[in-house]
Design a protein around this motif. Structure first.
Motif, PDB file in Angstrom:
ATOM      1  N   ARG A  13      -8.330   1.268 -15.093  1.00  0.00           N
ATOM      2  CA  ARG A  13      -7.662   1.698 -13.998  1.00  0.00           C
ATOM      3  C   ARG A  13      -7.804   0.568 -12.289  1.00  0.00           C
ATOM      4  NH1 ARG A  13      -8.556   6.692 -16.122  1.00  0.00           N
ATOM      5  NH2 ARG A  13     -10.188   7.326 -14.610  1.00  0.00           N
TER       6      ARG A  13
ATOM      7  N   ASP B 271       1.738  10.211  -2.717  1.00  0.00           N
ATOM      8  CA  ASP B 271       1.527  11.458  -1.828  1.00  0.00           C
ATOM      9  C   ASP B 271       3.411  10.886  -1.180  1.00  0.00           C
ATOM     10  OD1 ASP B 271       2.063  13.619  -0.754  1.00  0.00           O
ATOM     11  OD2 ASP B 271      -0.351  13.621   0.282  1.00  0.00           O
TER      12      ASP B 271
ATOM     13  N   LYS C  14      -9.665   3.083   1.756  1.00  0.00           N
ATOM     14  CA  LYS C  14      -9.259   3.964  -0.339  1.00  0.00           C
ATOM     15  C   LYS C  14      -8.482   3.834  -1.456  1.00  0.00           C
ATOM     16  CE  LYS C  14      -5.462   6.370  -0.724  1.00  0.00           C
ATOM     17  NZ  LYS C  14      -5.323   7.404  -2.128  1.00  0.00           N
ATOM     18  N   VAL C  15      -9.323   2.179  -2.540  1.00  0.00           N
ATOM     19  CA  VAL C  15      -9.361   2.639  -3.501  1.00  0.00           C
ATOM     20  C   VAL C  15     -11.237   2.937  -3.588  1.00  0.00           C
ATOM     21  CG1 VAL C  15     -10.435   0.528  -5.406  1.00  0.00           C
ATOM     22  CG2 VAL C  15      -8.255  -0.143  -3.722  1.00  0.00           C
TER      23      VAL C  15
ATOM     24  N   ARG D 142      -5.451  -1.803 -10.014  1.00  0.00           N
ATOM     25  CA  ARG D 142      -4.829  -1.264  -8.733  1.00  0.00           C
ATOM     26  C   ARG D 142      -5.466  -2.759  -8.209  1.00  0.00           C
ATOM     27  NH1 ARG D 142      -4.029  -1.144  -4.450  1.00  0.00           N
ATOM     28  NH2 ARG D 142      -4.814   0.967  -2.405  1.00  0.00           N
TER      29      ARG D 142
ATOM     30  N   ARG E 235      -0.303   8.234   6.120  1.00  0.00           N
ATOM     31  CA  ARG E 235      -0.826   6.960   5.643  1.00  0.00           C
ATOM     32  C   ARG E 235      -0.606   6.090   6.299  1.00  0.00           C
ATOM     33  NH1 ARG E 235      -4.991   4.811   3.307  1.00  0.00           N
ATOM     34  NH2 ARG E 235      -4.897   2.878   2.320  1.00  0.00           N
TER      35      ARG E 235
ATOM     36  N   GLU F  20       0.309  -0.881  -0.547  1.00  0.00           N
ATOM     37  CA  GLU F  20       0.101   0.085   0.474  1.00  0.00           C
ATOM     38  C   GLU F  20       1.183   0.925  -0.318  1.00  0.00           C
ATOM     39  OE1 GLU F  20      -3.602   0.335   0.027  1.00  0.00           O
ATOM     40  OE2 GLU F  20      -3.006  -1.241  -1.176  1.00  0.00           O
TER      41      GLU F  20
ATOM     42  N   PHE G  27       1.023   4.789  -3.137  1.00  0.00           N
ATOM     43  CA  PHE G  27       0.794   6.091  -2.175  1.00  0.00           C
ATOM     44  C   PHE G  27       1.357   6.151  -3.690  1.00  0.00           C
ATOM     45  CE2 PHE G  27       0.014   8.767   0.630  1.00  0.00           C
ATOM     46  CZ  PHE G  27      -1.542   8.862   0.965  1.00  0.00           C
TER      47      PHE G  27
ATOM     48  N   ASP H 244     -10.790   7.001  -4.517  1.00  0.00           N
ATOM     49  CA  ASP H 244      -9.914   7.068  -6.012  1.00  0.00           C
ATOM     50  C   ASP H 244     -10.251   7.145  -7.160  1.00  0.00           C
ATOM     51  OD1 ASP H 244      -7.788   7.459  -4.073  1.00  0.00           O
ATOM     52  OD2 ASP H 244      -6.978   5.870  -4.448  1.00  0.00           O
ATOM     53  N   TYR H 245     -11.628   5.485  -6.597  1.00  0.00           N
ATOM     54  CA  TYR H 245     -12.453   5.275  -8.209  1.00  0.00           C
ATOM     55  C   TYR H 245     -13.805   5.734  -8.094  1.00  0.00           C
ATOM     56  CZ  TYR H 245      -7.221   3.293  -8.943  1.00  0.00           C
ATOM     57  OH  TYR H 245      -6.499   3.182  -8.780  1.00  0.00           O
TER      58      TYR H 245
ATOM     59  N   ARG I 266     -15.194   8.232  -7.389  1.00  0.00           N
ATOM     60  CA  ARG I 266     -15.907   9.872  -7.665  1.00  0.00           C
ATOM     61  C   ARG I 266     -17.214  10.095  -7.848  1.00  0.00           C
ATOM     62  NH1 ARG I 266     -12.274  14.525 -10.327  1.00  0.00           N
ATOM     63  NH2 ARG I 266     -10.726  13.182  -8.127  1.00  0.00           N
TER      64      ARG I 266
END
Length: 604
Positions: A507, A414, A447-448, A511, A421, A408, A412, A451-452, A454
């Motif tokens: 995407r 950032d 977290k996934v 992941r 994290r 992870e 990541f 990210d995916y 939205r």
């Protein structure tokens, strides 16, 4: 690799870039030639390493045409093109690629490049992965699935308690050895690495002309007759079953497939009668013993007996208590089960064996070594404070927890948010019987989703729940078709606010790759029970819940609908009846068209 008109991330004379300076320093430690490219872009260095300095590589290059720039508004065009020295460096790089003889394909719009890449990948796969006509036979698929699991489980292993040596010493003629340990402690890694070592040594001996010509001394009473205990000759036969990845966890079905392999190895024609399979299996092993002096001894490897299922409480009733000369057993079982009592462990621990090995958890130094090795594989590194944060957690003594955590951090995005994290991932809630690894996977799923999802809430739920509930796993095209069907005829799993973009799904699929494994048919499933448990808990689709949720029914209904229209007859037969019966058993018969369909299937 695609190139447009930007040179890429590089050091600037106008401002200081400490992060990139440090990246170059680390790279030079491992690749000395990089010091001559310190004034070049990261993109160029990647191309130098992956293509221009690798003569036997297979690379695809796609260059963007100037036509794309002409379509842009003048105000935004400057963001897509470099000028001056950076433009000169990029032009020199493109000339070097052409001069090296790589084929170049041109595109204007991003969609054009996607089509070109897709076509090239399909041609490459067709060339490298020709499917044999017999590949879909169940025992062939099962054998290759387990071989794939073994090969993928041997890339990173620390034998911290000399267990490999112990296996060499104790496993031999008529012996049975049990391996125990906590979930995620490394039992499968130990067994797969030892079996791979055995296979490598066997292959090496077969390649050696002197060894092939040298007679092997074996008598009828001792087929494993070396000082190490097991016969390292060229003829040893291995049947391996890693139940975590098996398509057949029901004991009688597994025995049937094992017997099919034995028939091919030892030219037998004994068939199993399911009513007395356990008794017959002993007779089959006795026959193997008689033929072992000529055809080689047999090693049975069964990893993860706690994953076995069966109609009786004792799911190991089929497992013999003793083995004849020329046959040996290596089996493993976890000390505890995530969701229920571990019947297999209770049964196995009560049996006598020639040796049992208990896999211990990592100590601090071993955890540090494993962490540094893993991160080094990907060119990553953590600072001392972050390393201390990881090693101070008692949960990182479990290899599976540690590897999941590091993966992870590796993906990541950032750089400056890594510490925060880490703290979030290490803050494990152990309440309500949750296992730390399962809890960690739930945080990964959260977290996934962020990210995916939205514009497509529930996309992760749809993908992971479908994979979890599919009877025999799902291929990537099947999963894509399931998602598309849910988007067109929603059963309430995905809620979208915009038109669906399949690129978002792709995407997400990429992941999830690190949590998946595939068989030789290209069917994907989750690598371990903890991820399955995390999916079941987070999305309320547990197979064992007394009160089945609406979401569980919805996913089974979606899968049944998809496979009802599946053109592949074999896949339709494998999946459709199962999901119809599941929907029928979970919904009132009076209102379920799936129940009526399942009744017709049962009658036929």
């Amino acid at each position: 690799c695609s190139l447009g008109f930007r040179n890429g991330w590089c050091l600037s004379t106008e401002y200081e870039d400490k992060l990139l300076e440090k990246t170059f320093d680390i790279a030079i430690e491992h690749f000395e030639w990089v010091k001559d490219y310190r004034n070049r872009s990261v993109t160029e260095i990647e191309i130098q390493h992956g293509a221009l300095r690798s003569p036997h590589c297979r690379c695809f290059f796609y260059f963007r045409t100037a036509e794309y720039l002409q379509r842009l508004e003048e105000g935004t065009r400057k963001h897509y093109i470099d000028r001056g020295r950076n433009a000169q460096k990029l032009a020199k790089l493109k000339h070097a690629i052409v001069d090296a003889g790589f084929q170049i394909k041109w595109f204007s719009q991003p969609d054009e490049m996607v089509d070109l890449l897709h076509e090239d990948m399909l041609q490459l796969i067709d060339k490298d992965c020709k499917v044999e006509s017999a590949a879909r036979k169940p025992h062939v698929v099962e054998r290759k699935t387990h071989a794939t699991f073994r090969q993928r489980n041997t890339h990173l292993f620390i034998d911290h308690d000399s267990n490999i040596t112990k296996l060499d010493q104790v496993l031999g003629n008529g012996k049975k050895v049990f391996v125990f340990g906590d979930f995620g402690s490394g039992k499968s890694a130990l067994i797969t690495n030892w079996v791979q070592k055995l296979i490598d040594e066997r292959t090496s001996r077969r390649k050696s002309v002197t060894q092939l010509l040298k007679p092997i001394t074996m008598n009828n009473n001792d087929h494993f007759s070396t000082p190490q205990g097991i016969c390292w000759n060229t003829n040893i036969n291995i049947i391996e079953r890693y139940m975590e990845c098996s398509n057949y966890t029901e004991s009688l079905k597994m025995l049937h497939l094992i017997n099919t392999e034995i028939q091919q190895m030892y030219n037998t024609d004994m068939k199993l009668d399911f009513t007395v399979a356990a008794e017959q299996f002993i007779d089959i092993l006795n026959l193997v013993s008689l033929r072992a002096p000529m055809l080689g001894p047999l090693l049975l490897v069964i990893d993860g007996l706690n994953h076995m299922t069966g109609e009786n409480d004792n799911v190991l009733a089929w497992l013999p208590d003793s083995y004849p000369p020329g046959v040996a057993l290596l089996a493993s079982c976890s000390n505890s089960k995530v969701t229920s009592d571990n019947i297999a462990y209770k049964s196995l621990i009560a049996r006598k064996c020639d040796a049992n090995i208990r896999v211990k958890l990592l100590n601090t130094e071993l955890a540090r070594t494993l962490m540094n090795r893993y991160l080094k594989m990907y060119g990553k590194k953590v600072d001392e404070a972050q390393q201390k944060l990881v090693l101070d957690s008692p949960h990182t003594r479990q290899p599976l927890f540690l590897m999941t955590l590091l993966n992870e951090i590796r993906v990541f995005g950032d750089f400056f948010g890594v510490t925060d994290r880490l703290k979030k991932l290490l803050a494990v809630d152990e309440g309500k019987g949750k296992h730390p690894v399962s809890n960690l996977f739930q945080k990964v799923l959260q977290k996934v989703e962020g990210d995916y999802e939205r514009n497509h809430k529930g996309l992760t739920k749809c993908v992971t729940s479908s994979l979890y509930l599919a009877k025999m796993g799902l291929t990537e095209p099947e999963l894509q078709g399931i998602v598309e069907m849910e988007m067109k005829k929603s059963v309430g799993i995905i809620l979208s606010t915009t038109a669906f973009d399949m690129h978002v799904y792709r995407r997400l699929w990429l992941r999830l790759q690190s949590f998946l494994m595939s068989d030789t048919e290209g069917r994907y499933r989750f690598k371990n029970e903890f991820f399955c448990d995390a999916v079941a808990q987070r999305y309320h689709v547990s197979k064992s819940d007394a009160e089945h949720s609406t979401m569980l029914i919805s996913v089974h209904r979606l899968l049944a609908t998809f496979f009802d229209s599946c053109a592949d007859i074999q896949r339709r037969a494998e999946e459709l009846p199962y999901h119809l019966f599941r929907v029928a058993s979970l919904t009132p018969r009076s209102s379920s068209r799936f129940a009526r369909a399942s009744e017709r299937l049962r009658d036929s």
